[in-house]
Design a protein around this motif. Structure first.
Motif, PDB file in Angstrom:
ATOM      1  N   MET A  19       0.863  -1.178   0.000  1.00 10.10           N
ATOM      2  CA  MET A  19       0.000   0.000   0.000  1.00 10.10           C
ATOM      3  C   MET A  19       0.905   1.236   0.000  1.00 10.10           C
ATOM      4  SD  MET A  19      -2.917   1.119   2.815  1.00 10.10           S
ATOM      5  CE  MET A  19      -3.935  -0.306   2.551  1.00 10.10           C
ATOM      6  N   THR A  72      -8.072  -2.562   0.372  1.00 14.60           N
ATOM      7  CA  THR A  72      -7.200  -3.735   0.312  1.00 14.60           C
ATOM      8  C   THR A  72      -6.797  -4.007  -1.131  1.00 14.60           C
ATOM      9  OG1 THR A  72      -9.126  -5.209   0.250  1.00 14.60           O
ATOM     10  CG2 THR A  72      -8.101  -4.821   2.403  1.00 14.60           C
ATOM     11  N   THR A  94      -2.396  -5.823   3.336  1.00 13.89           N
ATOM     12  CA  THR A  94      -3.309  -4.678   3.240  1.00 13.89           C
ATOM     13  C   THR A  94      -4.477  -4.796   4.223  1.00 13.89           C
ATOM     14  OG1 THR A  94      -4.365  -5.672   1.289  1.00 13.89           O
ATOM     15  CG2 THR A  94      -2.673  -3.999   0.897  1.00 13.89           C
TER      16      THR A  94
END
Length: 198
Positions: A1, A134, A142
């Motif tokens: 991320m 996610t 995530t």
């Protein structure tokens, strides 16, 4: 991320945690009726229970509920009934703190944590966060990052509502004002069911 996605997630976490909903109305009422210190287990229970809900949804519970709509409906009905019970308890409270004569106590950590599993707003927040933030290429990491973002933001956000309640204690020390405040909070809590019933 990436960092910009994580920052956007933090903003989403803050906005969804600090805006009115069942938890925050109950914390406002608890702050008024029991004070900040006695409301801390309730606040910690919200943070812990919601983190566990996020992890469960992220690791597959959301898919189970989509596959079995009757289970989802049953959860909504149980949550709605419990929410109405809590609204009734708040609406009927008539004294502050130790003057309550043993009637009613603030929510415990476990009660608040368990409530997250039947709280309609918590489910919407958890499902939205997992769907939007996610990454299917890195699901484990995530999902953990989404839960971490809410852990970082949730407790400070909900603490604001308990703090508002504490600030109102002096004004609401008058029994008539307290009665009407608690009735209004009970009605506001019950009204949070409206989006679920539509």
């Amino acid at each position: 991320m990436s960092l910009d996605v994580f920052l956007a997630l933090l903003v989403f976490s803050f906005v969804s945690s600090v805006t009115p909903g069942p938890n925050n109305f109950m914390l406002l009422a608890s702050g008024v009726n029991f004070g900040f210190r006695r409301t801390i287990p309730h606040m910690l229970g919200i943070a812990g229970g919601f983190a566990s809900l996020l992890l469960a949804v992220g690791f597959g519970l959301g898919a189970v509920l989509n596959a079995f709509p009757a289970l989802h409906t049953g959860l909504k009905l149980a949550g709605g009934a419990y929410l109405l019970y809590l609204a009734w308890r708040i609406a009927m409270a008539r004294a502050l703190g130790p003057d309550r004569g043993g009637k009613g106590d603030p929510m415990t950590f476990l009660e608040a944590a368990a409530f997250q599993w039947v709280n309609p707003k918590a489910w919407v927040m958890a499902l939205t966060a997992m769907a939007v933030y996610t990454d299917p290429a890195a699901p484990f990491v995530t999902v953990l990052l989404v839960a971490l973002a809410f852990v970082l933001v949730n407790f400070p956000s909900v603490s604001v509502w308990a703090g508002f309640g504490v600030a109102l204690r002096g004004f609401l020390a008058d029994p008539a004002r307290l009665k009407w405040f608690n009735i209004a909070m009970g009605l506001a809590l019950a009204a949070t069911l409206w989006p679920m019933l539509r």
